[in-house]
Design a protein around this motif. Structure first.
Motif, PDB file in Angstrom:
ATOM      1  N   HIS A 155       0.841  -1.209   0.000  1.00 37.34           N
ATOM      2  CA  HIS A 155       0.000   0.000   0.000  1.00 37.34           C
ATOM      3  C   HIS A 155       0.870   1.251   0.000  1.00 37.34           C
ATOM      4  O   HIS A 155       0.583   2.230  -0.700  1.00 37.34           O
ATOM      5  CB  HIS A 155      -0.918   0.012   1.219  1.00 37.34           C
ATOM      6  N   THR A 156       1.927   1.211   0.788  1.00 36.55           N
ATOM      7  CA  THR A 156       2.825   2.368   0.877  1.00 36.55           C
ATOM      8  C   THR A 156       3.500   2.632  -0.458  1.00 36.55           C
ATOM      9  O   THR A 156       3.574   3.777  -0.931  1.00 36.55           O
ATOM     10  CB  THR A 156       3.885   2.126   1.963  1.00 36.55           C
ATOM     11  N   ILE A 157       3.999   1.584  -1.088  1.00 37.01           N
ATOM     12  CA  ILE A 157       4.669   1.726  -2.379  1.00 37.01           C
ATOM     13  C   ILE A 157       3.691   2.237  -3.436  1.00 37.01           C
ATOM     14  O   ILE A 157       4.049   3.071  -4.282  1.00 37.01           O
ATOM     15  CB  ILE A 157       5.304   0.385  -2.780  1.00 37.01           C
ATOM     16  N   ALA A 158       2.444   1.788  -3.357  1.00 38.93           N
ATOM     17  CA  ALA A 158       1.433   2.270  -4.305  1.00 38.93           C
ATOM     18  C   ALA A 158       1.168   3.761  -4.109  1.00 38.93           C
ATOM     19  O   ALA A 158       0.979   4.500  -5.091  1.00 38.93           O
ATOM     20  CB  ALA A 158       0.139   1.479  -4.141  1.00 38.93           C
ATOM     21  N   ALA A 159       1.156   4.222  -2.854  1.00 34.73           N
ATOM     22  CA  ALA A 159       0.958   5.654  -2.599  1.00 34.73           C
ATOM     23  C   ALA A 159       2.134   6.462  -3.129  1.00 34.73           C
ATOM     24  O   ALA A 159       1.946   7.540  -3.723  1.00 34.73           O
ATOM     25  CB  ALA A 159       0.772   5.899  -1.105  1.00 34.73           C
ATOM     26  N   LEU A 160       3.343   5.960  -2.953  1.00 33.37           N
ATOM     27  CA  LEU A 160       4.527   6.648  -3.467  1.00 33.37           C
ATOM     28  C   LEU A 160       4.528   6.666  -4.990  1.00 33.37           C
ATOM     29  O   LEU A 160       4.778   7.706  -5.618  1.00 33.37           O
ATOM     30  CB  LEU A 160       5.787   5.962  -2.942  1.00 33.37           C
ATOM     31  N   ASP A 161       4.247   5.527  -5.599  1.00 31.85           N
ATOM     32  CA  ASP A 161       4.232   5.446  -7.059  1.00 31.85           C
ATOM     33  C   ASP A 161       3.115   6.297  -7.663  1.00 31.85           C
ATOM     34  O   ASP A 161       3.253   6.819  -8.773  1.00 31.85           O
ATOM     35  CB  ASP A 161       4.060   3.998  -7.511  1.00 31.85           C
ATOM     36  N   GLY A 162       2.013   6.408  -6.950  1.00 33.56           N
ATOM     37  CA  GLY A 162       0.858   7.139  -7.462  1.00 33.56           C
ATOM     38  C   GLY A 162       0.859   8.621  -7.147  1.00 33.56           C
ATOM     39  O   GLY A 162      -0.073   9.341  -7.532  1.00 33.56           O
ATOM     40  N   ALA A 163       1.884   9.099  -6.459  1.00 34.52           N
ATOM     41  CA  ALA A 163       1.928  10.513  -6.088  1.00 34.52           C
ATOM     42  C   ALA A 163       1.979  11.393  -7.337  1.00 34.52           C
ATOM     43  O   ALA A 163       2.632  11.061  -8.324  1.00 34.52           O
ATOM     44  CB  ALA A 163       3.135  10.781  -5.194  1.00 34.52           C
ATOM     45  N   SER A 164       1.293  12.541  -7.268  1.00 30.18           N
ATOM     46  CA  SER A 164       1.244  13.446  -8.410  1.00 30.18           C
ATOM     47  C   SER A 164       1.093  14.879  -7.933  1.00 30.18           C
ATOM     48  O   SER A 164       0.759  15.145  -6.782  1.00 30.18           O
ATOM     49  CB  SER A 164       0.069  13.078  -9.331  1.00 30.18           C
ATOM     50  N   SER A 165       1.341  15.794  -8.849  1.00 30.13           N
ATOM     51  CA  SER A 165       1.097  17.196  -8.577  1.00 30.13           C
ATOM     52  C   SER A 165      -0.382  17.492  -8.830  1.00 30.13           C
ATOM     53  O   SER A 165      -1.159  16.591  -9.131  1.00 30.13           O
ATOM     54  CB  SER A 165       1.990  18.066  -9.468  1.00 30.13           C
ATOM     55  N   GLY A 166      -0.777  18.757  -8.724  1.00 30.01           N
ATOM     56  CA  GLY A 166      -2.165  19.114  -9.005  1.00 30.01           C
ATOM     57  C   GLY A 166      -3.033  19.090  -7.769  1.00 30.01           C
ATOM     58  O   GLY A 166      -2.541  19.138  -6.639  1.00 30.01           O
ATOM     59  N   PRO A 167      -4.364  19.004  -7.946  1.00 28.01           N
ATOM     60  CA  PRO A 167      -5.281  19.036  -6.807  1.00 28.01           C
ATOM     61  C   PRO A 167      -5.006  17.901  -5.824  1.00 28.01           C
ATOM     62  O   PRO A 167      -4.622  16.800  -6.228  1.00 28.01           O
ATOM     63  CB  PRO A 167      -6.659  18.863  -7.456  1.00 28.01           C
ATOM     64  N   VAL A 168      -5.200  18.186  -4.552  1.00 27.59           N
ATOM     65  CA  VAL A 168      -5.010  17.193  -3.495  1.00 27.59           C
ATOM     66  C   VAL A 168      -6.376  16.801  -2.941  1.00 27.59           C
ATOM     67  O   VAL A 168      -7.154  17.658  -2.513  1.00 27.59           O
ATOM     68  CB  VAL A 168      -4.126  17.760  -2.367  1.00 27.59           C
ATOM     69  N   GLU A 169      -6.670  15.494  -2.975  1.00 23.42           N
ATOM     70  CA  GLU A 169      -7.929  15.017  -2.421  1.00 23.42           C
ATOM     71  C   GLU A 169      -7.893  15.147  -0.905  1.00 23.42           C
ATOM     72  O   GLU A 169      -6.900  14.824  -0.268  1.00 23.42           O
ATOM     73  CB  GLU A 169      -8.166  13.562  -2.824  1.00 23.42           C
ATOM     74  N   MET A 170      -8.994  15.614  -0.332  1.00 21.21           N
ATOM     75  CA  MET A 170      -9.021  15.914   1.098  1.00 21.21           C
ATOM     76  C   MET A 170     -10.152  15.183   1.804  1.00 21.21           C
ATOM     77  O   MET A 170     -11.032  14.606   1.189  1.00 21.21           O
ATOM     78  CB  MET A 170      -9.146  17.425   1.305  1.00 21.21           C
TER      79      MET A 170
END
Length: 362
Positions: A155-170
């Motif tokens: 799960h952690t690696i998926a969050a790192l790999d999926g990180a992006s710029s732009g809007p942040v979901e809150m």
């Protein structure tokens, strides 16, 4: 992209200051945010099975493309009843050398170790033969099977790999999935400010995993909202923590980053908290400036830095963005029922706006 219609500015709350394009930490160029959200099961708690209401958030200061380049950084703890790994080295070296992960209290070690695996698998160096990742936590056990250890390295690696710029979901996403603030459902929040110093424009962005506060103390722009919305308390006491990450593109040295981190509590205080004993309130600030100098591993380097006398606008930006990030973390969250039928109610927008009008703030 249109701003989330649930956010305070869209609802008409008169937050001070000029926000960036996304009103988020990603308005600082290069910063990327990724989340993995875990929601499953309902009913009575069965440890190891659920219900699950948790996740992990990843923040990459220079994005994946430049993850091997450190940033000037400093941290500050208002109250130490919490965890943020890696800060001893940051205090010593004045550098942030890794991504940041934020999750629940009992998964903090998992995300720390998984970050090392991610660094190794992507060939990302830290300038040493080892890594000391920053991993932080807040407690989500009111809603989540926290002792079931549902957050994994994958799960952690998926969050790192999926990180992006732009809007942040809150709201109830990522590490903030199971969190409460002032006894309303909360979670992840972010905001930004644009400031002008010496004829140049700089951005300050704040990200919070918000999980603290007693309902009666809750304030919005100086209005004692918590005293006027009394229904639906789950905790009924001050318990939890808050992690805040401050990013800026202003050229700052490590000790100046620490000074920014020390201003986060002022923004939190505007929302009503006093930093209670049970709350782990830990903050990290970094600057993405001087990239070429930080990329240089040997020899003499030259760095730009603002004089201390020019930092006041950055201090104000940090305070304002922290306050707004906390409130948006609440406004963007929806009512959630978790373990044993425990329900955290969302901050009711209509009641909030009614109270704000009564006090002449709308």
């Amino acid at each position: 992209m249109m701003m989330d219609k649930r956010r305070g500015r869209v609802l008409g709350l008169p937050f001070p200051g000029v926000a960036g394009a996304h009103n988020a930490i990603t308005d600082v160029a290069g910063v990327e945010v990724g989340t993995v959200t875990l929601i499953s099961g309902e009913g009575p708690l069965v440890v190891g099975k659920g219900p699950v209401r948790t996740g992990v958030t990843a923040i990459l200061p220079r994005g994946k493309a430049n993850a091997d380049v450190p940033c000037a950084a400093g941290y500050y703890a208002l109250n130490g009843n919490g965890e943020m790994t890696g800060v001893v080295w940051i205090e010593e070296a004045g550098e942030l050398q890794t991504p940041i992960t934020i999750t629940n209290t009992h998964s903090c070690g998992v995300t720390r170790d998984a970050t090392i695996r991610w660094l190794v698998s992507h060939g990302v160096g830290t300038g040493q033969d080892w890594g000391l990742p920053v991993a932080a936590e807040t407690y989500d056990g009111d809603l989540n099977d926290i002792n079931g250890f549902h957050v994994t390295a994958e799960h952690t690696i998926a969050a790192l790999d999926g990180a992006s710029s732009g809007p942040v979901e809150m709201g109830s996403v990522g590490g903030g999935t199971g969190m409460l603030t002032y006894d309303f459902k909360a979670g992840n929040g972010s905001a930004s400010r644009i400031v002008e110093i010496g004829g140049r424009s700089y951005t300050v962005g704040v990200f919070v995993q918000s999980n603290f506060g007693r309902r009666e103390d809750f304030m919005v722009l100086g209005v004692p909202v918590g005293r006027h919305i009394g229904q639906g308390k789950l905790r009924g006491k001050d318990q939890g923590s808050v992690i805040a990450i401050v990013a800026t593109d202003a050229p700052l040295l490590a000790h100046q980053c620490k000074r920014l981190a020390r201003r986060v509590p002022i923004g939190l205080a505007r929302t009503g908290t006093v930093g209670n004993n049970s709350s782990g309130d830990i903050f990290l600030a970094f600057s993405t400036a001087n990239e070429a100098s930080f990329a240089q591993r040997s020899g003499i380097v030259s760095m730009e830095a603002l004089p201390n006398g020019d930092l006041d606008k950055l201090f104000m930006a940090t305070v304002e963005a922290t306050e707004e990030a906390v409130i948006d973390a609440m406004l963007c969250a929806e009512t959630m029922t978790g373990r044993d039928g425990n329900t955290a109610i969302a901050l009711p927008h209509d009641q909030l706006l009614t109270v704000m009008r009564q006090f002449g703030r709308l």
